[in-house]
Design an enzyme around this catalytic site. Structure first.
Site, PDB file in Angstrom:
ATOM      1  N   TYR A  46      -3.633   0.870   8.926  1.00  0.00           N
ATOM      2  CA  TYR A  46      -2.764   0.001   8.136  1.00  0.00           C
ATOM      3  C   TYR A  46      -2.206  -1.204   8.887  1.00  0.00           C
ATOM      4  O   TYR A  46      -1.482  -2.006   8.313  1.00  0.00           O
ATOM      5  CB  TYR A  46      -1.615   0.797   7.500  1.00  0.00           C
ATOM      6  CG  TYR A  46      -0.737   1.583   8.446  1.00  0.00           C
ATOM      7  CD1 TYR A  46       0.046   0.958   9.407  1.00  0.00           C
ATOM      8  CD2 TYR A  46      -0.668   2.969   8.331  1.00  0.00           C
ATOM      9  CE1 TYR A  46       0.866   1.684  10.251  1.00  0.00           C
ATOM     10  CE2 TYR A  46       0.144   3.703   9.174  1.00  0.00           C
ATOM     11  CZ  TYR A  46       0.909   3.055  10.132  1.00  0.00           C
ATOM     12  OH  TYR A  46       1.721   3.780  10.966  1.00  0.00           O
TER      13      TYR A  46
ATOM     14  N   GLU B  69       0.841  -1.200   0.000  1.00  0.00           N
ATOM     15  CA  GLU B  69       0.000   0.000   0.000  1.00  0.00           C
ATOM     16  C   GLU B  69       0.875   1.248   0.000  1.00  0.00           C
ATOM     17  O   GLU B  69       2.057   1.171   0.324  1.00  0.00           O
ATOM     18  CB  GLU B  69      -0.945   0.005   1.195  1.00  0.00           C
ATOM     19  CG  GLU B  69      -0.266   0.014   2.549  1.00  0.00           C
ATOM     20  CD  GLU B  69      -1.306  -0.063   3.662  1.00  0.00           C
ATOM     21  OE1 GLU B  69      -1.908   0.984   3.932  1.00  0.00           O
ATOM     22  OE2 GLU B  69      -1.504  -1.150   4.222  1.00  0.00           O
TER      23      GLU B  69
ATOM     24  N   CYS C  74      -0.318  45.789 -18.628  1.00  0.00           N
ATOM     25  CA  CYS C  74      -0.939  46.894 -19.362  1.00  0.00           C
ATOM     26  C   CYS C  74      -0.441  48.273 -18.929  1.00  0.00           C
ATOM     27  O   CYS C  74      -0.789  49.276 -19.551  1.00  0.00           O
ATOM     28  CB  CYS C  74      -2.458  46.842 -19.226  1.00  0.00           C
ATOM     29  SG  CYS C  74      -3.060  47.363 -17.620  1.00  0.00           S
TER      30      CYS C  74
ATOM     31  N   CYS D  25      -4.320  45.224 -10.552  1.00  0.00           N
ATOM     32  CA  CYS D  25      -4.201  46.162 -11.658  1.00  0.00           C
ATOM     33  C   CYS D  25      -5.526  46.919 -11.728  1.00  0.00           C
ATOM     34  O   CYS D  25      -6.594  46.321 -11.735  1.00  0.00           O
ATOM     35  CB  CYS D  25      -3.962  45.394 -12.953  1.00  0.00           C
ATOM     36  SG  CYS D  25      -4.345  46.360 -14.422  1.00  0.00           S
TER      37      CYS D  25
ATOM     38  N   CYS E 129      -6.972  46.157 -19.424  1.00  0.00           N
ATOM     39  CA  CYS E 129      -5.850  45.229 -19.241  1.00  0.00           C
ATOM     40  C   CYS E 129      -6.068  43.921 -20.006  1.00  0.00           C
ATOM     41  O   CYS E 129      -7.067  43.243 -19.810  1.00  0.00           O
ATOM     42  CB  CYS E 129      -5.710  44.937 -17.751  1.00  0.00           C
ATOM     43  SG  CYS E 129      -4.304  43.886 -17.372  1.00  0.00           S
TER      44      CYS E 129
ATOM     45  N   CYS F 148       1.029  47.881 -13.670  1.00  0.00           N
ATOM     46  CA  CYS F 148       0.708  46.517 -14.095  1.00  0.00           C
ATOM     47  C   CYS F 148       1.721  46.067 -15.155  1.00  0.00           C
ATOM     48  O   CYS F 148       1.911  46.764 -16.151  1.00  0.00           O
ATOM     49  CB  CYS F 148      -0.706  46.479 -14.672  1.00  0.00           C
ATOM     50  SG  CYS F 148      -1.102  44.925 -15.484  1.00  0.00           S
TER      51      CYS F 148
ATOM     52  N   LYS G  78      11.032   4.199  -0.426  1.00  0.00           N
ATOM     53  CA  LYS G  78      10.913   5.654  -0.314  1.00  0.00           C
ATOM     54  C   LYS G  78      11.072   6.334  -1.675  1.00  0.00           C
ATOM     55  O   LYS G  78      12.021   6.063  -2.410  1.00  0.00           O
ATOM     56  CB  LYS G  78      11.976   6.202   0.658  1.00  0.00           C
ATOM     57  CG  LYS G  78      11.803   5.725   2.092  1.00  0.00           C
ATOM     58  CD  LYS G  78      10.559   6.270   2.753  1.00  0.00           C
ATOM     59  CE  LYS G  78      10.750   7.634   3.377  1.00  0.00           C
ATOM     60  NZ  LYS G  78      11.409   7.608   4.678  1.00  0.00           N
TER      61      LYS G  78
ATOM     62  N   ASP H  59       2.112  10.239   4.101  1.00  0.00           N
ATOM     63  CA  ASP H  59       3.050  11.146   4.761  1.00  0.00           C
ATOM     64  C   ASP H  59       2.294  11.944   5.820  1.00  0.00           C
ATOM     65  O   ASP H  59       1.905  13.080   5.613  1.00  0.00           O
ATOM     66  CB  ASP H  59       3.670  12.084   3.714  1.00  0.00           C
ATOM     67  CG  ASP H  59       4.878  12.815   4.278  1.00  0.00           C
ATOM     68  OD1 ASP H  59       5.310  12.482   5.401  1.00  0.00           O
ATOM     69  OD2 ASP H  59       5.391  13.714   3.587  1.00  0.00           O
TER      70      ASP H  59
ATOM     71  N   LYS I 242       2.585   4.663   1.214  1.00  0.00           N
ATOM     72  CA  LYS I 242       3.012   5.117   2.546  1.00  0.00           C
ATOM     73  C   LYS I 242       2.562   6.568   2.702  1.00  0.00           C
ATOM     74  O   LYS I 242       3.072   7.466   2.039  1.00  0.00           O
ATOM     75  CB  LYS I 242       4.540   5.023   2.626  1.00  0.00           C
ATOM     76  CG  LYS I 242       5.096   5.232   4.010  1.00  0.00           C
ATOM     77  CD  LYS I 242       6.590   4.868   4.004  1.00  0.00           C
ATOM     78  CE  LYS I 242       7.204   5.066   5.366  1.00  0.00           C
ATOM     79  NZ  LYS I 242       7.035   6.407   5.890  1.00  0.00           N
TER      80      LYS I 242
HETATM   81 ZN   LIG Z   1      -3.186  45.458 -16.173  1.00  0.00          ZN
END
Ligand SMILES: [Zn+2]
Length: 686
Positions: free
Chosen positions: A232, A120, A418, A433, A439, A415, A321, A124, A122
């Protein structure tokens, strides 16, 4: 589990609810097939809580209402494990996996290609042990050093994937189960997003989040975290319940109500093991939780006993691992990405590095608060982490490795897409922005909003069509929509002449709109229909809204400093003003709202509000007075026309009385407003 019938209807309802709630948990966590919606689960749980509150003698420790209990008074008690929680030997490559199978075959004097293994992924997370007596959960503990852990029973009880009572009528007197407590990627992202919004600490990874949550003394905190449990191993069980194989024991755990890994598999020989590890390595990317390898166990329990232990690890199991998911590298630069709603996200450009088998050269830094929290600078060495499909994250800065010359990361003023101004309003986390209509990064989203039903309501202009128009650069601002010609539209794939004609006709219809719709259509951050309406009611005409100061905007009902800031910065951006002028040039129009001609009976008067009003908020009262022409001031003087005094009015009321200024209560104000207000016609009914 089926509820037993008794003579008492209350006891019947309690046992039915408990059985239904337990069944729902089982279906959700063990079978991965939710049987009822969350709202229904919550409703049943509330109902059970109500009945139990009325009948406290019926409350039992295994009731689903008892998941959150009191914190332990003196911290976590020590728990000595009856059977040590050992760690496994590790294998890091195929050769080591094959060597494991060979050793097992030699010891058992069997052909290694005939040995079955139960495998199965492992997880974490954190290993924990759960002890059940006569089917009831009596103790939960951390692994600790393997011999002694911490008793965290109250916290573990809050996990809905941990049964408080085992399923079935015939149950073992003693059962000790081991498994992993972990947090899913989606749960982790949600938890951190919430923390970022609140401006509190974020967790570096799901494992830290799970560990931190389990070690909170207050079970309420653990209960609020998206923790899950996966069993498990059976550490202890009455002999009559023993099975011939590990895989059969896992099936028994499922029957008793535990979640086990859905990836569990029984394979044969070294080839089977190698194949399973390969499969998990590929699966890893698609799982919604972190795994750091695969656990490989000899399936036959008699063979396990024969193999026994060497030093402190079992000879019958091995942990394969995967390569690490964290690596260190250097931030070479930071650039800013503009999202489709204008949000600017800092992205670290990294010295490319292999993480878990993939070359990583960018990682998100989320926002400026996160950069400050990490204290990250350009030139720093950082720990980066990549898990599953999640965008690589920067976990921490290695301060010891900071070179003499590092550069601060700064939010650009313009920005990067733009050139419009970048604004961060109030104490909002995100910078944006301000060129919403202009934009290119926001173009598609702005056009979709502009055309939507409650905005300009352009019939026939759907998402796909907008995408096609923007990608061909036929449309760059909303005004371009009104320059489209049917002939050209008909050139688009899957666009018949008739549909093109229809679209042009509906664009023609949408030219004639109302001012609130038009303002809403502009897509100003946080300006919905209600705010658009309030702006029009207050100011009457577009030009006055565009020219309003932040202070003037704040006097509008329900508009606070943040929304006022967004509106002001939107209209302050020249690109947006040009686009609006262009829209008017292509023929967008609306009926003028006649605010200017409305009487302003309070023109020239100064009013003061004090104390707590009940029917109106202070802002509403202010807005309504301002709409009638009054100026609303914060202090009382001889020039004050009237003071409106609510509950608990203090010094201002006193001063008004001293100066002989007219004082009125809230009801009088409401009557007064009612007499003088006549709402202008703002919008035709849709
Ligand atoms: Zn922008």
């Amino acid at each position: 589990m089926c509820a037993k019938k008794s003579a008492d209807p209350v006891i019947d309802e309690i046992s039915t609810l408990r059985a239904q709630l337990e069944e729902a948990n089982y279906r959700y966590y063990v079978e991965d097939a939710p049987s009822i919606p969350d709202a229904e689960y919550d409703r049943m749980l509330r109902r059970l809580q109500e009945i139990e509150a009325e009948h406290p003698d019926q409350v039992t420790a295994d009731s689903p209402t008892q998941r959150v209990g009191a914190p332990p008074a003196e911290g976590f008690p020590e728990v000595r494990h009856a059977v040590a929680m050992l760690s496994l030997d590790n294998a890091f490559d195929e050769q080591e996996v094959r060597a494991f199978a060979r050793r097992v075959g030699e010891r058992l004097e069997t052909d290694e290609q005939a040995i079955t293994f139960c495998c199965e992924p492992k997880l974490d997370g954190l290993a924990v042990s759960l002890v059940y007596e006569n089917g009831l959960l009596v103790q939960g503990a951390t692994r600790g050093d393997g011999r002694t852990g911490e008793g965290i029973t109250a916290n573990l009880r809050t996990l809905r994937s941990i049964p408080l009572r085992l399923r079935g009528d015939h149950l073992p007197a003693l059962l000790e189960v081991r498994g992993e407590v972990y947090m899913s990627h989606s749960g982790f992202e949600k938890l951190n997003d919430e923390a970022r919004t609140r401006g509190s600490k974020v967790f570096a990874n799901p494992r830290n989040a799970a560990a931190g949550s389990l070690r909170q003394l207050d079970p309420n905190i653990a209960a609020a975290r998206p923790l899950e449990f996966c069993a498990y191993q059976v550490a202890r069980i009455d002999d009559e319940w023993l099975k011939p194989s590990h895989s059969a024991l896992m099936q028994q755990l499922r029957d008793m109500g535990f979640r086990t890994s859905p990836e569990i598999d029984v394979v044969t020989g070294a080839d089977g093991l190698v194949d399973f590890c390969d499969r998990m390595g590929r699966r890893r990317e698609r799982l919604d939780y972190d795994i750091d390898g695969a656990v490989l166990k000899v399936d036959d329990l008699r063979a396990q006993r024969e193999l026994g232990f060497v030093s402190r690890a079992p000879r019958w199991a091995m942990a394969f691992k995967f390569p690490a998911q964290e690596q260190t590298t250097i931030i070479r630069d930071v650039t800013f990405q503009v999202g489709r709603t204008g949000r600017l996200t800092p992205v670290a450009r990294l010295e490319p590095v292999q993480v878990a088998g993939v070359m990583v050269s960018n990682a998100t830094l989320h926002n400026m608060d996160e950069i400050e929290r990490l204290d990250a600078r350009i030139g720093d060495t950082v720990v980066i982490r990549r898990a599953g499909d999640v965008i690589p994250q920067i976990v921490s800065v290695v301060m010891d490795a900071r070179p003499e010359e590092v550069h601060a990361i700064e939010m650009p003023e313009q920005c990067p897409v733009c050139g419009s101004r970048v604004e961060r309003i109030g104490d909002e986390v995100d910078a944006r922005c301000s060129g919403g209509l202009f934009c290119p990064a926001q173009r598609k989203e702005a056009l979709k909003h502009f055309a939507s039903r409650r905005a300009l309501d352009i019939d026939g202009l759907g998402t796909k069509l907008i995408d096609a128009l923007v990608e061909r650069e036929w449309v760059t601002t909303p005004a371009d929509l009104f320059r489209l010609e049917a002939e050209r539209l008909a050139e688009l794939p899957r666009m018949a002449q008739k549909s093109a004609d229809n679209l042009v006709a509906s664009l023609e219809r949408s030219r004639h709109t109302t001012l609130p719709r038009f303002i809403y259509a502009l897509g100003i951050t946080e300006v919905g229909e209600a705010t658009a309406n309030a702006l029009v009611l207050h100011f009457g005409e577009l030009q006055r809204i565009m020219d309003a100061s932040r202070e003037a905007l704040e006097t509008v009902a329900d508009i606070g400093p943040i929304v006022a800031g967004h509106i002001h910065s939107f209209f302050a951006e020249a690109h947006n003003r040009e686009t609006i002028e262009d829209l008017i040039r292509v023929g967008i129009d609306w009926e003028e709202v006649e605010v200017g001609e409305r009487e302003q009976p309070l023109a020239g008067q100064t009013w003061v509000l004090t104390g707590t009003l009940e029917a109106l908020t202070r802002d509403e009262a202010k807005a309504r007075l301002v709409a009638l022409g009054a100026k609303v001031s914060g202090s009382v003087s001889k020039k004050t026309h009237a003071v409106v005094a609510g509950e608990a009015a203090g010094s201002k009321l006193e001063k008004a009385r001293q100066l002989g200024v007219e004082v009125m209560d809230e009801q009088t104000l409401l009557n007064f407003l009612g007499q003088h207000e006549s709402a202008p016609s703002s919008e035709k009914a849709p």
